[in-house]
Design a protein around this motif. Structure first.
Motif, PDB file in Angstrom:
ATOM      1  N   PRO A 146      58.007  66.410 -52.873  1.00 59.32           N
ATOM      2  CA  PRO A 146      59.167  66.561 -51.978  1.00 59.32           C
ATOM      3  C   PRO A 146      58.750  66.734 -50.522  1.00 59.32           C
ATOM      4  O   PRO A 146      57.768  67.412 -50.206  1.00 59.32           O
ATOM      5  CB  PRO A 146      59.860  67.815 -52.512  1.00 59.32           C
ATOM      6  CG  PRO A 146      59.514  67.850 -53.972  1.00 59.32           C
ATOM      7  CD  PRO A 146      58.121  67.288 -54.055  1.00 59.32           C
ATOM      8  N   GLN A 147      59.553  66.124 -49.647  1.00 62.51           N
ATOM      9  CA  GLN A 147      59.204  65.961 -48.244  1.00 62.51           C
ATOM     10  C   GLN A 147      58.877  67.270 -47.523  1.00 62.51           C
ATOM     11  O   GLN A 147      57.909  67.340 -46.780  1.00 62.51           O
ATOM     12  CB  GLN A 147      60.353  65.215 -47.532  1.00 62.51           C
ATOM     13  CG  GLN A 147      60.002  64.675 -46.167  1.00 62.51           C
ATOM     14  CD  GLN A 147      58.751  63.779 -46.190  1.00 62.51           C
ATOM     15  OE1 GLN A 147      58.519  63.065 -47.154  1.00 62.51           O
ATOM     16  NE2 GLN A 147      57.945  63.850 -45.140  1.00 62.51           N
ATOM     17  N   ASN A 148      59.652  68.329 -47.802  1.00 61.63           N
ATOM     18  CA  ASN A 148      59.385  69.546 -47.022  1.00 61.63           C
ATOM     19  C   ASN A 148      58.000  70.114 -47.317  1.00 61.63           C
ATOM     20  O   ASN A 148      57.386  70.748 -46.476  1.00 61.63           O
ATOM     21  CB  ASN A 148      60.480  70.589 -47.232  1.00 61.63           C
ATOM     22  CG  ASN A 148      60.662  70.949 -48.689  1.00 61.63           C
ATOM     23  OD1 ASN A 148      60.550  70.078 -49.538  1.00 61.63           O
ATOM     24  ND2 ASN A 148      60.912  72.210 -48.970  1.00 61.63           N
ATOM     25  N   PHE A 149      57.499  69.863 -48.495  1.00 64.68           N
ATOM     26  CA  PHE A 149      56.143  70.335 -48.804  1.00 64.68           C
ATOM     27  C   PHE A 149      55.091  69.462 -48.129  1.00 64.68           C
ATOM     28  O   PHE A 149      54.029  69.931 -47.732  1.00 64.68           O
ATOM     29  CB  PHE A 149      55.911  70.395 -50.309  1.00 64.68           C
ATOM     30  CG  PHE A 149      56.856  71.341 -50.999  1.00 64.68           C
ATOM     31  CD1 PHE A 149      56.879  72.695 -50.678  1.00 64.68           C
ATOM     32  CD2 PHE A 149      57.744  70.877 -51.959  1.00 64.68           C
ATOM     33  CE1 PHE A 149      57.753  73.567 -51.292  1.00 64.68           C
ATOM     34  CE2 PHE A 149      58.621  71.739 -52.581  1.00 64.68           C
ATOM     35  CZ  PHE A 149      58.636  73.095 -52.253  1.00 64.68           C
ATOM     36  N   LEU A 178      57.203  68.490 -59.166  1.00 63.54           N
ATOM     37  CA  LEU A 178      58.352  69.303 -58.790  1.00 63.54           C
ATOM     38  C   LEU A 178      58.113  70.805 -58.912  1.00 63.54           C
ATOM     39  O   LEU A 178      58.995  71.606 -58.676  1.00 63.54           O
ATOM     40  CB  LEU A 178      59.568  68.901 -59.645  1.00 63.54           C
ATOM     41  CG  LEU A 178      60.022  67.453 -59.423  1.00 63.54           C
ATOM     42  CD1 LEU A 178      61.181  67.104 -60.342  1.00 63.54           C
ATOM     43  CD2 LEU A 178      60.404  67.207 -57.965  1.00 63.54           C
ATOM     44  N   LEU A 179      56.896  71.169 -59.290  1.00 66.93           N
ATOM     45  CA  LEU A 179      56.640  72.583 -59.573  1.00 66.93           C
ATOM     46  C   LEU A 179      56.771  73.481 -58.342  1.00 66.93           C
ATOM     47  O   LEU A 179      57.161  74.644 -58.453  1.00 66.93           O
ATOM     48  CB  LEU A 179      55.246  72.763 -60.183  1.00 66.93           C
ATOM     49  CG  LEU A 179      55.121  72.343 -61.647  1.00 66.93           C
ATOM     50  CD1 LEU A 179      53.681  72.511 -62.109  1.00 66.93           C
ATOM     51  CD2 LEU A 179      56.061  73.153 -62.525  1.00 66.93           C
ATOM     52  N   ALA A 180      56.453  72.944 -57.155  1.00 68.39           N
ATOM     53  CA  ALA A 180      56.490  73.788 -55.957  1.00 68.39           C
ATOM     54  C   ALA A 180      57.891  74.337 -55.721  1.00 68.39           C
ATOM     55  O   ALA A 180      58.065  75.403 -55.136  1.00 68.39           O
ATOM     56  CB  ALA A 180      56.010  72.994 -54.741  1.00 68.39           C
ATOM     57  N   LEU A 181      58.886  73.622 -56.216  1.00 70.48           N
ATOM     58  CA  LEU A 181      60.263  74.056 -56.024  1.00 70.48           C
ATOM     59  C   LEU A 181      60.566  75.356 -56.756  1.00 70.48           C
ATOM     60  O   LEU A 181      61.574  75.981 -56.515  1.00 70.48           O
ATOM     61  CB  LEU A 181      61.237  72.967 -56.513  1.00 70.48           C
ATOM     62  CG  LEU A 181      61.207  71.650 -55.731  1.00 70.48           C
ATOM     63  CD1 LEU A 181      62.031  70.589 -56.445  1.00 70.48           C
ATOM     64  CD2 LEU A 181      61.738  71.885 -54.316  1.00 70.48           C
ATOM     65  N   MET A 182      59.691  75.733 -57.702  1.00 74.75           N
ATOM     66  CA  MET A 182      59.928  76.977 -58.441  1.00 74.75           C
ATOM     67  C   MET A 182      58.668  77.839 -58.479  1.00 74.75           C
ATOM     68  O   MET A 182      58.429  78.583 -59.426  1.00 74.75           O
ATOM     69  CB  MET A 182      60.430  76.671 -59.846  1.00 74.75           C
ATOM     70  CG  MET A 182      59.706  75.514 -60.500  1.00 74.75           C
ATOM     71  SD  MET A 182      60.386  75.179 -62.132  1.00 74.75           S
ATOM     72  CE  MET A 182      60.132  73.429 -62.275  1.00 74.75           C
TER      73      MET A 182
END
Ligand SMILES: [Fe+2]
Ligand SMILES: [Fe+2]
Lengths: 553, 483
Positions: free
Chosen positions: B45-48, B134-138
C-alpha cells in the motif's frame, strides 16, 4: 514380465485411469492415472505416467467413442490431476520390462495414437489436447496425436520431449516424427526442442508450432469449451444418431486354443505357429442399414473385425514364441461379398463407415505385426472382399489347385471386390494390391477388371494374387517344408526382412513412425547406453547418470 | 524515487561483482529493473511506500558493510548483488565430481538442472512478499512493522540475487526466466507461484511469525544445500543470503515467543491455571496456547511438504551432479558420494507407519528434512522454556511428519499428530483439536488492530527484550507517511 495374460478387452465399469464426461457433441476425456493400478508389480504410475494397462483403457475409450457415441464430435483430452498433464510412459516400467514387452508396448501405443489422430479425417471426431501442467515425453506425444493442441499460459506449463537428454532413448510414440511431419516444425528447432529437458512454454510453444493455441490461464477452461463448440459445429457427424453397444466379445481362452464366434485360433507351441481361421457369415447379409444397426455388435462384419483385432493383440503380447501365423478362412465367399457390399453401398451411413474404418485399422495391425504371415487358400475357404485383403497383407500365400482326394468342400477361390482397391489402405496410403504391384499399374488394372469374379487357382496365379498354387500331390509336403524352414530362421532377421518387404512404395508419417522411428528406438532399446546396467534407463531415479559408450555407431 | 532510466549500477546497486563493467548483465538488468520497481510499487500500500523505515542495508560483504542501518523509503532501498567472498581453491563437495575444482562457469551438462533450481528458489523470494503485502495495515507495533518490511526488502534482494545468476549465466533462457519471476504472482489464477505453500495468503501476524519461523526455515535449508553447490557463484550467493535469512527466522521465533510470553503473563495476572480454559483466556485478548499449537501444526506440516517426495530422483540427480549438497556437506565425514549407502525414511507398509532403508542418494530430500526438523525443534524448546518459566503446564510439540500431509506417501492419509492411523470419524473429531478452525481464524483476526504509536504494542504480544540496532523501547522504527 509377460507371465501374466494381458487382456485387451475392457469396459467402462473397469476403468481405473480415465474417465469420460459426455455433454452432447463434446466429450471430455480425463486422464487420472491410479498410481497403484500398474499392470505389473514393481512400479507406481506417478504423475499420470502410463503403462500398457493405461493405454488399453484409452484404446477401448476411443473405440467406444466411435461406435457407442456417434453424437460426439469433439473429444477434449485433459488431465484429472493438478500440475501435470502427463509425464509419459512410466520409466521404471520401461526399465524393468523385457525388450519384447517394450517393443510391443510401443507398437500398441502407436496404434492407439494413430487411431484417435485419424478419427477426425475418418469420421469427423476431433480430438483436442487441453494442456495444463507439465506435458513431457509420452505425455506430449499423446497431445501431438490430437488434432488441435491448446496450452495454458501460466508461465509454468510446458511441453517437452526430454527422452534424449534424460533417458537416452527416443520419443518413440510418434514424437520425433510428428514434430516435423505433422506440426511442420523446422528441423533445426526440432533439434533444439528434442535435446532440451525442460521443454517450451507459453508463446514460444506456439511460435515454434508445438501447440496451436496459447491461452491465458484464467480463460483456459472457457476458451477450451469455446473451441470445442466451434469444432463441433463444423463436424460432418450426424446430430441424431444413436450408438450401438460394443457388447463383450464371446471368447474362450483354452490351453491350446482361443475361440471366438467367427475366429478360431489354434496354438501349436511345438511347431511355434498359430493357425487363425476366420469363419464367414452364418447367414444372409442384413437387408439395409436399419437392419444392420439393429444387429449392432452381432453383425458379422463388425463382429469378425473386433474378434480378429483381439486375436491379433492377444497373440502379439501373450504368445511371443509363436513366430508363424497361418491364416485360413472358412465359408461362402459370396456371403462375405454380400455382407461387405451393404456397407460399401452405404459408406455415408455413420455406422457403415465406422465398421469399414475398423477393418482398415485391424488390417493395418496385421501389416505391422512382427510374425511371419502365411495364408492358405484351401477348398471351402472364403477369401473374398475384406477377407481377400488378408491375402495381400501376408508374406506368402498358398492356394489349392484342382480337386483334392476325399475333399468335397467347394473349390478354393479368390474373389476381389472394389474394397480391395482403396477402401482399406495401408500405412503408406496405398491399397495392398497397389503396394503388391508397385510400379506395375497394368497388373493392378488386370486385377481390378475381375472384381466380383470367382477366381480359381490358375486365374488367381496368373493375376499374381497368390504366391504358389499347389495340387493334391504337392500341397502337404510343400506347406510342411515351408513351415519347418521358417521355424529354423532367426526370428529377428525374419522380423526385419518382413517389415522391409511389406512396405513398398512411398513413405508417410505413419510408415515413418513404424519403420524409421520404431526401428531406431528398438535398436536403442537393445543398446547398453539405454538398457545396460549402467545405462540411463536403468539408472534413472538413482541419481547417478548413465555411463555411455562414446563410440558413434 | 529511484531513477530507473539512469541507474548507476555501482552506487545504487551495491555489488561486489563488477556490475558496471559487465555489459551483458547490465543490459539484461536495465531491461528487467523497471518491471521489478513496478512490481514493488503495485504491491505494498502506497502510504507505506512513502514512509521512512529504519532498515538494514547490505552495502558490501565485509563485516562492517553488511548491516548499515538508516531510514529509507522502501522503493529506494538499495537492492544489492552481493556474493560471499570467493574461497581460494574451492572444490566440488559431493557427487561424482567430488574433489574437482568448483565450477566458475555453468557446466553444460547441468545447465537445465541448475537453472531449474535457481528458478524455483527465485520464485519463492518475491512470493512471500506478495503473501504478506497487507500485514502492515494491522501491525501490532512499529517495531514489528519495521521487521516485516526488513524481511520484505531482503526477500526482494534475494530475488535480485537469483536474477543476477540467471542473467549472468543462462543467456536468453535466463532472461526469460527472470521475466517470468515477475509475471507469476502468489495466489494468481493466471500464473501462480510454483510451490503450493507460496500461493496461500498470510492473513494475520501469528501466521506471519509462524511462516518466517517454519517456512523461511525451509528456505534456509534449501539455501544451505545450494550453498554447498559445486557451481561456485551459486554457492557464494546463497552463503550471503543465509546471513539475512537468519534474521527472518529471528523475527519468527521471537514473534511467536513474544505472543506466548504475553499469553502467559495475562493468564498469571488473572489467576488462570488451565491453558485450555480458552473462553476466559480469549476474553482477555490474548491467544491461547492450544491455538498456538494448532498454528504450529499447520505451518510445520505445510513446510514439510516443501521438501517434496520421500524418494526423489531430482534430488538424487542434483546431489550426484554436485549441484546441491547436504546440510553442511563439507563438515560431513563420509565419502560425499553415497554410492551404496542407505538412509532411513518413513513409509506406509500394511497400513502402518514404519521406517525403512532406501538408497541414500534418493533420500537426499528426507535427510535435509530431518535436518530441518532438528533445526526447527530448537525454537520450540525455547518457547516451552517461556511457558515453563511462567509455571504453566503446557508443552508445544512438533507433530509427527506423517500428519496432515499433501505430498509424499502420507498425502491425504488419516493419520493423527502422533503418527497413528485412525478412522475417518476420529480424524474429523481430532482435526478440531489439531488444526485452526475458521472460528479460530476469526478470533485471531479480531485481535489484528494496528498499533502505530512508538513504543506501544497490541494486547496479544509482548514487547521485545532488545530493540533493533540497540534502539530504545520508544524508538520510532517507521515514520509513517499518512496521506
Ligand atoms: Fe529469502
Ligand atoms: Fe526469508
Amino acid at each position: 514380465m509377460t507371465e501374466k495374460m494381458i487382456d485387451f478387452q475392457t469396459d467402462p465399469s473397469r476403468y481405473r485411469h480415465w474417465r469420460v464426461e459426455y455433454d452432447g457433441p463434446v466429450a471430455t476425456l480425463y486422464m487420472d492415472v491410479d498410481e497403484d493400478g500398474g499392470l505389473f508389480e514393481g512400479y507406481q504410475l506417478k504423475l499420470n505416467s502410463y503403462d500398457l494397462g493405461v493405454d488399453i483403457e484409452l484404446s477401448d475409450i476411443i473405440q467406444r467413442m466411435r461406435f457407442e457415441h456417434p453424437e460426439v464430435k469433439v473429444v477434449v483430452m485433459r488431465s484429472g490431476k493438478d500440475n501435470v498433464f502427463c509425464a509419459g510412459a512410466n520409466i521404471r516400467m520401461l526399465g524393468g520390462a523385457a525388450h519384447s514387452h517394450k517393443v510391443n508396448f510401443c507398437k500398441f501405443t502407436n496404434e492407439t495414437r494413430n487411431t484417435y489422430e485419424a478419427a477426425e479425417a475418418d469420421s469427423g471426431q476431433k480430438y483436442i489436447a487441453a494442456i495444463k501442467g507439465s506435458c513431457a515425453g509420452g505425455g506430449y506425444e499423446l497431445a501431438l496425436a490430437c488434432n488441435y493442441i491448446m496450452l495454458t499460459d501460466d508461465s509454468t506449463s510446458s511441453v517437452a520431449l526430454p527422452e534424449v537428454p534424460l533417458l537416452a532413448v527416443l520419443p518413440g510414440t510418434g514424437g520425433l516424427t510428428r514434430v516435423t511431419d505433422k506440426r511442420q516444425m523446422r528441423r533445426d528447432r526440432a533439434d533444439v526442442f528434442c535435446a532440451m529437458e525442460e521443454g517450451i512454454r507459453g508463446k514460444r510453444a506456439k511460435e515454434w508450432k508445438l501447440v496451436d493455441e496459447v491461452v491465458p490461464n484464467s480463460r483456459f477452461d472457457e476458451t477450451v469449451a469455446e473451441r470445442a463448440r466451434e469444432f463441433a459445429a463444423a463436424s460432418p457427424r450426424p446430430d441424431d444418431a444413436t450408438g450401438i453397444a460394443l457388447t463383450p466379445l464371446k471368447r474362450e481362452i483354452g490351453a491350446d486354443a482361443v475361440t471366438y464366434s467367427t475366429v478360431e485360433v489354434e496354438l501349436d507351441r511345438k511347431g511355434r505357429k498359430a493357425t487363425i481361421t476366420v469363419k464367414g457369415p452364418e447367414g444372409d447379409a442384413p437387408g439395409d442399414m436399419e437392419a444392420f444397426v439393429a444387429q449392432g455388435a452381432e453383425a458379422w462384419m463388425l463382429r469378425a473385425a473386433r474378434e480378429l483385432d483381439d486375436a491379433i493383440l492377444h497373440l502379439r503380447l501373450n504368445e511371443m514364441e509363436l513366430g508363424l501365423w497361418v491364416i485360413r478362412t472358412e465359408g461362402d465367399p459370396a456371403q462375405v461379398v454380400a455382407h461387405e457390399a451393404l456397407l460399401l453401398a452405404n459408406r455415408d451411413h455413420w455406422l457403415a463407415n465406422e465398421v469399414l474404418q475398423l477393418w482398415k485399422r485391424m488390417l493395418k495391425r496385421v501389416d505391422v505385426t512382427s510374425r511371419s504371415l502365411v495364408a492358405l487358400v484351401e477348398h471351402g475357404s472364403c477369401f473374398a472382399g475384406a477377407l481377400a485383403e488378408l491375402l495381400f497383407a501376408v508374406d506368402r500365400s498358398y492356394m489349392m489347385e484342382d480337386e483334392f482326394e476325399g475333399d468335397n468342400r467347394p473349390m478354393a477361390t479368390v474373389t476381389l471386390s472394389e474394397s480391395n482397391f482403396g477402401q482399406y489402405p495401408m500405412g503408406n496410403g496405398l491399397s495392398r494390391i497397389a503396394t503388391r504391384f508397385i510400379g506395375d499399374e497394368a497388373s493392378v488394372e488386370a486385377a481390378r477388371a475381375t472384381i466380383g469374379e470367382v477366381l480359381e487357382a490358375e486365374a488367381a496365379d496368373e493375376l499374381g494374387l497368390v504366391t504358389y498354387i499347389l495340387d493334391d500331390i504337392d500341397w502337404e509336403d510343400e506347406i510342411r517344408i515351408f513351415m519347418e524352414e521358417r521355424a529354423s530362421f532367426s526370428p529377428d532377421a525374419l522380423t526385419g526382412m518382413e517389415a522391409n518387404l511389406r512396405f513398398a512404395g512411398p513413405e508417410t508419417m505413419e510408415t515413418r513412425i513404424f519403420g524409421r522411428l520404431t526401428a531406431w528406438q528398438n535398436w536403442i532399446f537393445n543398446r547398453p547406453n539405454a538398457v545396460g546396467p549402467d545405462g540411463a534407463l536403468q539408472r534413472y531415479g538413482s541419481g547417478v547418470r548413465g555411463d555411455y559408450n562414446l563410440e558413434r555407431v | 524515487m529511484l531513477d530507473v532510466i539512469n541507474v548507476s549500477y555501482d552506487t545504487q546497486i551495491p555489488n561486489n561483482v563488477g556490475l558496471s563493467s559487465d555489459k551483458k548483465v547490465l543490459k539484461a538488468l536495465e531491461k528487467w529493473h523497471p518491471g521489478y520497481i513496478d512490481w514493488w510499487n503495485k504491491l505494498i500500500p502506497q502510504n507505506f511506500q512513502e514512509s521512512l523505515v529504519y532498515l538494514r542495508t547490505a552495502v558490501s560483504v565485509d563485516p562492517k558493510g553488511w548491516a548499515k542501518f538508516d531510514y529509507v523509503k522502501m522503493p529506494e532501498y538499495r537492492w544489492g548483488v552481493l556474493l560471499a567472498p570467493q574461497v581460494e581453491d574451492r572444490r566440488i563437495p559431493c557427487g561424482e565430481h567430488a574433489g574437482e575444482p568448483a565450477w566458475q562457469e555453468v557446466p553444460g551438462e547441468y545447465r537445465n538442472m541448475l537453472k531449474r533450481l535457481i528458478v524455483i528458489q527465485g520464485d519463492t523470494e518475491p512470493a512471500s512478499v506478495e503473501q504478506q503485502r497487507l500485514l502492515a495495515l494491522m501491525a501490532p507495533s512499529l517495531y514489528d512493522m519495521r521487521n516485516l518490511f526488513q524481511v520484505n526488502v531482503e526477500e526482494g534482494r534475494h530475488l535480485w540475487a537469483m536474477v543476477y545468476l540467471l542473467h549472468k549465466y543462462f543467456g536468453r533462457d535466463g532472461r526469460e526466466e527472470a521475466d517470468d519471476l515477475l509475471r507469476r504472482q502468489s495466489g494468481s489464477e493466471e500464473a501462480p507461484r510454483m510451490l503450493g505453500a507460496f500461493n496461500e495468503e498470510t492473513p494475520d501476524w501469528l501466521s506471519f511469525f509462524m511462516f518466517t519461523y517454519f517456512t523461511d526455515r525451509d528456505g534456509k535449508m534449501q539455501l544451505e544445500s545450494l550453498a554447498q553447490s559445486g557451481f561456485d557463484p551459486l554457492s557464494r550467493t546463497c552463503r550471503f543470503m543465509l546471513t539475512e535469512e537468519a534474521h527472518h527466522m529471528f523475527v519468527g521465533e521471537t514473534g511467536v515467543g513474544r505472543t506466548i510470553q504475553r499469553t502467559c503473563e495475562v493468564m498469571k495476572e488473572n489467576g488462570i491455571e488451565d491453558p485450555c480454559d480458552t473462553d476466559r483466556i480469549r476474553a482477555l485478548g490474548v491467544i491461547d496456547l492450544p491455538l498456538i499449537q494448532k498454528k504450529l501444526n499447520l505451518h510445520y506440516t505445510l513446510s514439510l511438504d516443501l521438501f517434496g517426495q520421500e524418494v526423489s530422483t531430482n534430488a538424487a540427480n542434483a546431489f550426484n551432479a554436485g549441484i546441491k549438497g547436504r546440510y553442511q556437506e563439507i563438515r560431513l565425514t563420509d565419502d560425499h558420494k553415497l554410492t551404496g549407502d542407505t538412509y532411513t525414511v518413513w513409509d506406509i507398509v500394511d497400513g502402518k507407519v514404519v521406517q525403512k532403508e532406501v538408497p541414500a542418494l534418493t533420500a537426499i530430500n528426507m535427510r535435509l528434512r530431518d535436518d530441518y526438523t532438528r533445526d526447527a525443534a530448537g525454537g520450540v524448546g525455547r518457547w516451552n522454556k517461556i511457558i515453563e518459566k511462567a509455571g504453566i503446564d503446557f508443552e508445544l510439540k512438533l507433530p509427527h511428519e506423517a500428519f496432515h500431509r499433501k505430498i509424499g506417501v502420507f498425502a491425504d492419509k488419516l493419520i493423527d499428530p502422533e503418527g497413528r492411523f485412525i478412522t475417518g470419524a476420529e480424524y474429523d473429531e481430532g482435526m478440531k483439536e489439531w488444526l485452526p478452525s475458521h472460528a479460530d481464524g476469526d478470533y485471531i483476526q479480531s485481535l489484528m488492530k494496528p498499533v502505530y504509536e512508538p513504543g506501544k504494542y497490541a494486547s496479544w504480544i509482548a514487547p521485545p527484550k532488545v530493540g533493533i540496532d540497540n534502539k530504545p523501547g520508544d524508538f520510532e522504527y517507521v515514520k509513517l507517511h499518512m496521506a
